[in-house]
Structure formats: C-alpha cells, structure tokens
Write an enzyme that holds these catalytic residues in place. Structure first.
Site, PDB file in Angstrom:
ATOM      1  N   GLY A  21       0.827  -1.204   0.000  1.00  0.00           N
ATOM      2  CA  GLY A  21       0.000   0.000   0.000  1.00  0.00           C
ATOM      3  C   GLY A  21       0.862   1.254   0.000  1.00  0.00           C
ATOM      4  CG  ASP A  33      -6.941 -12.268   4.467  1.00  0.00           C
ATOM      5  OD1 ASP A  33      -7.147 -11.211   5.105  1.00  0.00           O
ATOM      6  OD2 ASP A  33      -7.856 -12.964   3.982  1.00  0.00           O
ATOM      7  CB  ILE A  34      -4.479  -8.737   8.745  1.00  0.00           C
ATOM      8  CG1 ILE A  34      -5.406  -7.690   8.117  1.00  0.00           C
ATOM      9  CG2 ILE A  34      -3.009  -8.441   8.472  1.00  0.00           C
ATOM     10  CD1 ILE A  34      -5.324  -6.319   8.776  1.00  0.00           C
ATOM     11  CB  ALA A  89      -6.346  -0.311   6.323  1.00  0.00           C
ATOM     12  CB  THR A 111      -8.359   7.062   9.605  1.00  0.00           C
ATOM     13  OG1 THR A 111      -8.987   8.073   8.836  1.00  0.00           O
ATOM     14  CG2 THR A 111      -9.447   6.177  10.202  1.00  0.00           C
ATOM     15  CE1 TYR A 122     -10.510   3.290   6.027  1.00  0.00           C
ATOM     16  CE2 TYR A 122     -11.035   5.584   6.500  1.00  0.00           C
ATOM     17  CZ  TYR A 122     -10.099   4.580   6.355  1.00  0.00           C
ATOM     18  OH  TYR A 122      -8.765   4.849   6.539  1.00  0.00           O
ATOM     19  CE  LYS A 172      -7.854   2.397   9.968  1.00  0.00           C
ATOM     20  NZ  LYS A 172      -6.651   1.540   9.752  1.00  0.00           N
ATOM     21  CD1 TRP A 174      -7.589  14.370   4.890  1.00  0.00           C
ATOM     22  CD2 TRP A 174      -6.948  16.248   3.867  1.00  0.00           C
ATOM     23  NE1 TRP A 174      -8.602  15.305   5.024  1.00  0.00           N
ATOM     24  CE2 TRP A 174      -8.232  16.459   4.407  1.00  0.00           C
ATOM     25  CE3 TRP A 174      -6.332  17.298   3.183  1.00  0.00           C
ATOM     26  CZ2 TRP A 174      -8.901  17.679   4.283  1.00  0.00           C
ATOM     27  CZ3 TRP A 174      -7.007  18.509   3.070  1.00  0.00           C
ATOM     28  CH2 TRP A 174      -8.276  18.687   3.602  1.00  0.00           C
TER      29      TRP A 174
HETATM   30  N1  NAP Z   1      -5.296   6.834   2.443  1.00  0.00           N
HETATM   31  C1  NAP Z   1      -5.624   7.791   3.297  1.00  0.00           C
HETATM   32  O1  NAP Z   1      -5.902   8.935   2.905  1.00  0.00           O
HETATM   33  C2  NAP Z   1      -5.607   7.514   4.775  1.00  0.00           C
HETATM   34  C3  NAP Z   1      -6.017   8.542   5.653  1.00  0.00           C
HETATM   35  C4  NAP Z   1      -5.968   8.285   7.024  1.00  0.00           C
HETATM   36  C5  NAP Z   1      -5.562   7.059   7.503  1.00  0.00           C
HETATM   37  N2  NAP Z   1      -5.190   6.083   6.629  1.00  0.00           N
HETATM   38  C6  NAP Z   1      -4.761   4.800   7.171  1.00  0.00           C
HETATM   39  O2  NAP Z   1      -3.392   4.627   6.835  1.00  0.00           O
HETATM   40  C7  NAP Z   1      -3.099   3.230   6.709  1.00  0.00           C
HETATM   41  C8  NAP Z   1      -2.386   2.979   5.405  1.00  0.00           C
HETATM   42  O3  NAP Z   1      -3.249   3.438   4.372  1.00  0.00           O
HETATM   43  P1  NAP Z   1      -2.776   3.480   2.849  1.00  0.00           P
HETATM   44  O4  NAP Z   1      -3.217   4.782   2.308  1.00  0.00           O
HETATM   45  O5  NAP Z   1      -1.351   3.049   2.750  1.00  0.00           O
HETATM   46  O6  NAP Z   1      -3.747   2.352   2.267  1.00  0.00           O
HETATM   47  P2  NAP Z   1      -3.612   1.518   0.923  1.00  0.00           P
HETATM   48  O7  NAP Z   1      -2.697   2.173  -0.027  1.00  0.00           O
HETATM   49  O8  NAP Z   1      -5.027   1.216   0.519  1.00  0.00           O
HETATM   50  O9  NAP Z   1      -2.904   0.189   1.432  1.00  0.00           O
HETATM   51  C9  NAP Z   1      -3.547  -0.719   2.242  1.00  0.00           C
HETATM   52  C10 NAP Z   1      -2.979  -2.076   1.932  1.00  0.00           C
HETATM   53  O10 NAP Z   1      -3.660  -3.021   2.765  1.00  0.00           O
HETATM   54  C11 NAP Z   1      -3.795  -4.190   1.998  1.00  0.00           C
HETATM   55  N3  NAP Z   1      -4.882  -5.031   2.495  1.00  0.00           N
HETATM   56  C12 NAP Z   1      -6.209  -4.916   2.265  1.00  0.00           C
HETATM   57  N4  NAP Z   1      -6.860  -5.920   2.843  1.00  0.00           N
HETATM   58  C13 NAP Z   1      -5.935  -6.701   3.451  1.00  0.00           C
HETATM   59  C14 NAP Z   1      -5.977  -7.890   4.198  1.00  0.00           C
HETATM   60  N5  NAP Z   1      -7.133  -8.518   4.464  1.00  0.00           N
HETATM   61  N6  NAP Z   1      -4.823  -8.403   4.674  1.00  0.00           N
HETATM   62  C15 NAP Z   1      -3.652  -7.805   4.411  1.00  0.00           C
HETATM   63  N7  NAP Z   1      -3.527  -6.691   3.695  1.00  0.00           N
HETATM   64  C16 NAP Z   1      -4.667  -6.134   3.221  1.00  0.00           C
HETATM   65  C17 NAP Z   1      -4.085  -3.717   0.603  1.00  0.00           C
HETATM   66  O11 NAP Z   1      -3.741  -4.721  -0.328  1.00  0.00           O
HETATM   67  P3  NAP Z   1      -4.636  -4.951  -1.651  1.00  0.00           P
HETATM   68  O12 NAP Z   1      -4.455  -3.704  -2.444  1.00  0.00           O
HETATM   69  O13 NAP Z   1      -4.038  -6.155  -2.253  1.00  0.00           O
HETATM   70  O14 NAP Z   1      -6.044  -5.121  -1.181  1.00  0.00           O
HETATM   71  C18 NAP Z   1      -3.189  -2.504   0.473  1.00  0.00           C
HETATM   72  O15 NAP Z   1      -1.962  -2.802  -0.120  1.00  0.00           O
HETATM   73  C19 NAP Z   1      -4.441   2.515   6.853  1.00  0.00           C
HETATM   74  O16 NAP Z   1      -4.574   2.063   8.169  1.00  0.00           O
HETATM   75  C20 NAP Z   1      -5.465   3.593   6.587  1.00  0.00           C
HETATM   76  O17 NAP Z   1      -6.684   3.319   7.228  1.00  0.00           O
HETATM   77  C21 NAP Z   1      -5.190   6.288   5.276  1.00  0.00           C
END
Ligand code: NAP
Length: 301
Positions: free
Chosen positions: A16, A42-43, A66, A107, A131, A135, A156
C-alpha cells in the site's frame, strides 16, 4: 534523535501507500524486514496471522494493512469490518500472546469533523461512515487486547505508491483545464514518507518497549492545515514550478454540497500532535516539502 537499532520487523499491507514506503525506509535503516502484501498474509484470517507470526517471531509488527475505500465500504460493510476490525483484532491477539509490540495506523475518519479546533487523542470518536466505524472498532480491539500498542492517527495520505489526491489532480490536469475543488473541508495532507519515518522513529526511540514506554493512541500532525482547494492550488503551483505540468489550471472553490459523496467527509480533520511531540519528541510533518519530493520523483521517472 532515533537510536540505531536493528529490529526484525513484520510489515503487513506492504504494497500500500504507507506499506511500500515503510519497507523502503526500514530497509535503509538496516532493519530485518519481513514484508507481506495482502496475497501473502491476509490479516482477516486468524490462522494465517497466528501461523506466520509464530513462525517468524518478529520483534515488532507494523500494521499498514487496511480496507481504505471510504465510499465503497458502505456497500462492502462485511469486508471493511473483516479487514479493519477483525484483522486488527487478530494481530492484537497474536501480539499479546507472543508479547510483541504492535504499531498500527488509524485515521481522522474516526471523528465526525464537527470540532472547531484540531483533534486531540481524548476527543470522543464519532465516525460518519462504515470505513471510519470499522477503523475505530479495530483501534478499540487493539487497545483492549494488546497492552503494547501504538496507534498512530493520520489524515489525507499521499505518496508515490497507490491512489491519492495528488495523483488524481495530476491525472485530471491531462484531461481538463478547469477543476472544481471542495473548499469547506479543512485538514492536513500527510505523506506516506513522513508517516513511515514517524513510525520508525517511535520504534527506535529510547523508551520504546521499555518498562515506561508510553503506549497508546497518538495523532501525527502535518502542517500547514489547508482545505482540499488550497491543497490543489499547492499541487499545481509546485507541479508547474517543477515542470510536471506546463499549463495553468483554473480552480474553482465549491462547497461539499456541490460534490456529494456516499459518506459525508469531516469538515475538520486537523489533528493535534502535541502528545507525540511530548512523549516521543517527534515534530509535525511538513507536507509541502514532502509534496515537492514526490513531484520531483514523478518528474524524474
Ligand atoms: N489513504 C488515506 O488517505 C488515509 C487517511 C488516514 C488514515 N489512513 C490509514 O493509513 C493506513 C495505510 O493506508 P494506505 O493509504 O497506505 O492504504 P492503501 O494504499 O489502501 O494500502 C492498504 C494495503 O492493505 C492491503 N490489504 C487490504 N486488505 C488486506 C488484508 N485482508 N490483509 C492484508 N492486507 C490487506 C491492501 O492490499 P490490496 O491492495 O491487495 O487489497 C493494500 O496494499 C491505513 O490504516 C489507513 O486506514 C489512510
């Protein structure tokens, strides 16, 4: 100043936005990395989590996995909860059993955004969609089950890997000359790079995993606070300066009501990072500098 220490790290969600950056930085810092994408670990599957962690016996687990599709979660509720709530619980159970510290990312969407000032860790969460609720459930499970936890709340997120607002703006600039951008949601862009640095600095801090380690929930602040409209302005300004794009985009500020989404976004997403500064001496991130680094990297590709 983080201490030099090499840990055996298990990183979930390693493909991710944050996971990819974590793997790069942790490798650069000399940690022994065991990185798992969703296909490898797969968590939401407890047996898989238990088997993998028991076999590896890592010093620390960083959960970057996530379900992050905010609007889609409304129609994929079970999947969102399986990953964000059950997945976090699974990791917490195994970490507790094997006495492994768990670093987890949360988040701003656990809040409803109605507060007028930046959120602090003791503010009452009140998610507005599936979502955020899934979380929050994951955060609560970790807090209840696994005493050795750090939950880092961020907002963000943007980075070179994956989909995010910066990449959307650059893509739209190829197709259009004018864009309408929401100007009544306030928050803070936060780079995947700065989040990864923060997590690794925490685990390399003097008192991490010591008897007095201040486990708990922390906000990671990024400055300056802006609206999405102001963020878009900064993206196009920098992209033009660097040469990623060569045209002036016309931006129109609009209210959220003119850009309806299945899930109502928080009007205020700004996080206060004083607790993190106090306990781990980690300063707020500077997203403008990180945006510049990202755009330079894209321009050099
Ligand atoms: N993106 C934002 O703007 C944002 C904002 C605030 C907080 N966050 C938090 O920051 C953290 C990282 O977010 P990110 O932006 O890096 O998200 P991301 O790019 O969507 O990456 C999340 C990763 O989790 C993997 N995943 C999904 N389901 C899974 C499972 N069952 N077991 C293992 N891996 C799994 C996904 O793999 P697949 O692609 O193969 O499904 C993806 O590679 C998360 O906790 C998110 O809630 C994100």
């Amino acid at each position: 100043m983080p201490i030099m220490i090499s840990n055996k790290l298990l990183i979930t969600g390693a493909k991710g936005q944050v996971g990819t950056e974590l793997v790069t930085q942790a490798t650069d810092r000399g940690h022994e990395i065991h990185a798992f994408g969703s296909k490898e670990l797969d968590i939401s599957n407890f047996e898989q989590v238990e088997k993998t962690v028991s076999a590896l016996k890592p010093d620390v687990i960083i959960n970057a996995a996530a379900y992050t599709a905010v609007d889609k979660a409304e129609t994929e509720r079970d999947l969102a909860y399986a990953v964000n709530a059950q997945g976090s619980e699974n990791l917490a159970l195994v970490c507790k059993k094997l006495d492994i510290p768990l670093l987890h990312i949360s988040t701003d969407y656990v809040y409803d955004g109605e507060k007028k000032s930046a959120y602090i860790e003791t503010d009452q969460p009140k998610p507005t969609g599936v979502y955020g609720a899934s979380k929050l459930k994951g955060d609560q499970k970790i807090e209840q089950i696994c005493p050795k936890h750090i939950i880092l709340r961020v907002s963000w997120v943007f980075g070179e890997q994956g989909n995010n607002f910066v990449k959307t703006m650059l893509r739209l600039a190829e197709q259009r000359d004018e864009l309408s951008i929401v100007a009544d949601q306030f928050g803070a862009p936060t780079s995947a790079k700065s989040i990864s640095t923060c997590l690794l600095d925490i685990l390399q801090s003097q008192h991490f995993n010591a008897s007095q380690c201040p486990w708990g929930v922390y906000n990671f602040q990024s400055d300056p606070g802006v609206t999405w409209f102001e963020f878009a302005q900064a993206i196009f300004q920098q992209a033009n300066d660097i040469g990623c794009i060569t045209k002036t985009m016309k931006l129109k500020p609009i209210p959220s009501s003119e850009f309806p989404t299945p899930v109502k976004r928080p009007a205020n997403s700004k996080l206060n990072g004083e607790k993190l500064q106090k306990h781990f001496n980690i300063s707020p991130a500077n997203w403008k500098a990180d945006l510049n680094t990202m755009l330079q990297a894209i321009n050099n590709q």
